[in-house]
Design an enzyme around this catalytic site. Sequence first.
Site: not given
Ligand code: AMP
Length: 279
Positions: A30, A34, A151, A183
């Site tokens: 995270l 997140h 997505q 990310s």
């Molecule tokens: P992931 O763990 O990469 O699958 O991401 C989980 C959730 O967090 C997804 O809805 C992503 O779009 C969101 N997310 C990932 N990176 C970011 C970010 N930099 N800012 C806001 N939300 C994010």
Amino acid sequence: MQIATTVAEMRQRRDAMKGSVGLVPTMGYLHEGHLSLVRHARAESDHVVASIFVNPTQFGPQEDYQRYPRDPERDLRLLEAEGTDVVFMPSAEDMYPDGFDTWVEVGRSLTERLEGAARPGHLRGVTTVVAKLFEIVRPQRGYFGQKDAQQLAVVRRMAADLNMGVEVVGLPTMREADGLAMSSRNAYLSREERRAAIVLWRSLCRAEELFDGGERRAEAIRTAMHAVLAEEPLAQVEYASVADAATLQELERIAGAALVSLAVRMGRTRLIDNIVVNS
Ligand code: AMP
């Protein structure tokens, strides 16, 4: 904070909840992006459920499923500090037992371009796992980042089309001080690649600058984005797109909201980012 490691346990915990439930699906490792989703869920719901599940069905055979970064202990500390009620961390075997053979797939007009074209099967894996999570957790709201714009669009379409009764909430992209979108995959970057990775943000800023200056020809914006990306020798561009923000179809001229997005490889690491411009 409770931890549910099986589907059965998560269902039990859900049955005990009264009032509204907000779900934040994640693959763990995270960061502030997140956590911003968790904070919104916390502010708007009686109960907050976060899931940590590195979903095998959304990775291609040559992708990074095995080496995807994981740090569940740190994740749990961060989620607890944000007031999460339940963390759902199932195993892949529990989510996809032997014989599993049902898929949720949104139609081609939203899924055949951009990430859908670059990563065959990826979006089908996402919609399938999110459908399962919605079914297991039965939230009133699901929280998703605009960082993964396609997505978000596809999950919205699925929830509406299948009458899932879940409000899909999209939230802004959180960025590092230099503009790089947060990310989990940024952890893969070498020092040199990390420095080079700001070229994504520079390219998006150039697109916005042109748009703000009155440019409405999508191809002129794509060309300018490619020109910025070409200045960085470590960047291998997969796509630079200017599409309708609702339909995701590539545009000739911008009228209304446009999704300006890109996917770039830095060595072995694939990065995506986007902004929305609005006329
Ligand atoms: P992931 O763990 O990469 O699958 O991401 C989980 C959730 O967090 C997804 O809805 C992503 O779009 C969101 N997310 C990932 N990176 C970011 C970010 N930099 N800012 C806001 N939300 C994010």
